[in-house]
Design a protein around this motif. Structure first.
Motif, mmCIF file in Angstrom:
data_model
loop_
_atom_site.group_PDB
_atom_site.id
_atom_site.type_symbol
_atom_site.label_atom_id
_atom_site.label_comp_id
_atom_site.label_asym_id
_atom_site.label_seq_id
_atom_site.Cartn_x
_atom_site.Cartn_y
_atom_site.Cartn_z
ATOM 1 N N GLU A 99 1.394 -1.410 -0.183
ATOM 2 C CA GLU A 99 -0.166 -0.103 -0.320
ATOM 3 C C GLU A 99 0.996 1.223 -0.370
ATOM 4 O O GLU A 99 1.806 0.966 0.418
ATOM 5 C CB GLU A 99 -1.124 0.126 0.930
ATOM 6 C CG GLU A 99 -1.642 -0.720 1.270
ATOM 7 C CD GLU A 99 -2.811 -1.517 1.983
ATOM 8 O OE1 GLU A 99 -2.165 0.085 3.627
ATOM 9 O OE2 GLU A 99 -3.249 -2.340 2.247
ATOM 10 N N GLU A 100 0.271 2.091 -0.731
ATOM 11 C CA GLU A 100 1.429 3.801 -0.581
ATOM 12 C C GLU A 100 1.795 4.228 0.723
ATOM 13 O O GLU A 100 2.638 4.808 0.738
ATOM 14 C CB GLU A 100 -0.055 4.647 -0.897
ATOM 15 C CG GLU A 100 0.911 5.681 -1.160
ATOM 16 C CD GLU A 100 1.849 5.798 -3.388
ATOM 17 O OE1 GLU A 100 3.489 6.424 -2.806
ATOM 18 O OE2 GLU A 100 1.237 4.856 -3.372
ATOM 19 N N ASN A 135 7.311 -6.136 2.263
ATOM 20 C CA ASN A 135 6.941 -7.515 2.451
ATOM 21 C C ASN A 135 8.092 -7.728 1.703
ATOM 22 O O ASN A 135 8.217 -7.817 -0.158
ATOM 23 C CB ASN A 135 5.325 -7.732 2.200
ATOM 24 C CG ASN A 135 4.671 -7.529 2.759
ATOM 25 O OD1 ASN A 135 4.860 -7.743 4.184
ATOM 26 N ND2 ASN A 135 3.480 -7.344 2.618
ATOM 27 N N TRP A 136 9.093 -8.465 2.404
ATOM 28 C CA TRP A 136 10.520 -10.059 1.328
ATOM 29 C C TRP A 136 9.278 -10.709 1.571
ATOM 30 O O TRP A 136 8.795 -11.702 1.440
ATOM 31 C CB TRP A 136 11.070 -9.588 2.684
ATOM 32 C CG TRP A 136 11.688 -8.013 2.805
ATOM 33 C CD1 TRP A 136 11.954 -7.278 3.630
ATOM 34 C CD2 TRP A 136 12.825 -6.988 1.447
ATOM 35 N NE1 TRP A 136 12.070 -5.757 3.593
ATOM 36 C CE2 TRP A 136 13.183 -5.979 2.135
ATOM 37 C CE3 TRP A 136 13.011 -7.202 0.200
ATOM 38 C CZ2 TRP A 136 13.633 -4.952 0.949
ATOM 39 C CZ3 TRP A 136 13.706 -6.724 -0.503
ATOM 40 C CH2 TRP A 136 13.637 -5.303 0.617
ATOM 41 N N ARG A 151 2.831 -15.237 -5.172
ATOM 42 C CA ARG A 151 1.710 -14.366 -5.033
ATOM 43 C C ARG A 151 2.407 -13.517 -3.480
ATOM 44 O O ARG A 151 2.499 -14.496 -2.694
ATOM 45 C CB ARG A 151 0.093 -14.851 -5.006
ATOM 46 C CG ARG A 151 -0.590 -13.542 -4.755
ATOM 47 C CD ARG A 151 -1.953 -14.780 -4.441
ATOM 48 N NE ARG A 151 -2.787 -13.331 -3.647
ATOM 49 C CZ ARG A 151 -2.950 -13.213 -2.780
ATOM 50 N NH1 ARG A 151 -2.775 -14.740 -1.958
ATOM 51 N NH2 ARG A 151 -4.744 -13.072 -2.219
ATOM 52 N N CYS A 152 2.295 -12.444 -3.523
ATOM 53 C CA CYS A 152 2.408 -11.842 -2.477
ATOM 54 C C CYS A 152 1.282 -12.072 -1.434
ATOM 55 O O CYS A 152 0.346 -12.151 -1.772
ATOM 56 C CB CYS A 152 3.317 -10.292 -2.757
ATOM 57 S SG CYS A 152 3.470 -9.184 -0.964
ATOM 58 N N GLU A 153 1.628 -11.460 -0.090
ATOM 59 C CA GLU A 153 0.356 -11.949 0.509
ATOM 60 C C GLU A 153 -0.671 -9.890 -0.212
ATOM 61 O O GLU A 153 -2.057 -10.588 0.534
ATOM 62 C CB GLU A 153 0.807 -11.328 1.943
ATOM 63 C CG GLU A 153 1.444 -11.995 2.812
ATOM 64 C CD GLU A 153 2.349 -11.290 4.121
ATOM 65 O OE1 GLU A 153 1.859 -10.325 4.275
ATOM 66 O OE2 GLU A 153 2.649 -12.045 4.408
ATOM 67 N N CYS A 154 -0.772 -9.223 -0.753
ATOM 68 C CA CYS A 154 -1.155 -8.463 -1.148
ATOM 69 C C CYS A 154 -1.671 -8.785 -1.691
ATOM 70 O O CYS A 154 -3.216 -8.072 -3.037
ATOM 71 C CB CYS A 154 -0.450 -7.167 -1.083
ATOM 72 S SG CYS A 154 0.626 -7.176 -2.736
#
Length: 128
Positions: free
Chosen positions: A90-91, A97-98, A108-111
């Protein structure tokens, strides 16, 4: 004994003469060499790429990209079969998140953003 002493004195005088001549030539002919002239190996290859216009030869700068989807993930280049990637989901987020990307399927990332590792030739291998 005298010949050994004479030989040492002659070598010392020759070294001093060469040193003073090279110092004068360097001062008259342009001064001290810059980093580019002293660089060797991988550092020289990096400086060559920078001089050619590639400001980020190892692609370490932060990039803003559109959110990747499963069908069209964000392509991340690497000269190796894995690379660590940081996602600012998020901005206004205050942490990163690494995650490790591996060659093969998109991840896929958590977001919800998708990333895929794209192998490219490395800077060390590019000059051979």
């Amino acid at each position: 004994m005298a010949t050994i002493t004479l030989r040492k004195c002659a070598l010392t005088a020759a070294r001093r003469c060469l040193y003073s001549q090279s110092s004068r030539a360097m001062a008259a002919g342009g001064g001290i060499p810059d980093n580019f002239e002293h660089a060797t190996g991988l550092e020289k290859k990096e400086l060559d790429r920078i001089k050619a216009g590639d400001s980020d030869p190892f692609q370490l700068n932060v990039r803003r990209v559109a959110a990747g989807t499963k069908t069209k993930p964000v392509e991340v280049t690497s000269a190796f079969q894995k690379r660590i990637v940081g996602c600012i989901c998020e901005e206004e987020q205050t942490h990163i998140n690494w995650m490790w990307l591996y060659t093969g399927e998109p991840q896929r990332c958590e977001c919800g953003h998708w990333f895929k590792l794209q192998e490219v030739e490395g800077i060390a291998a590019a000059a051979h």
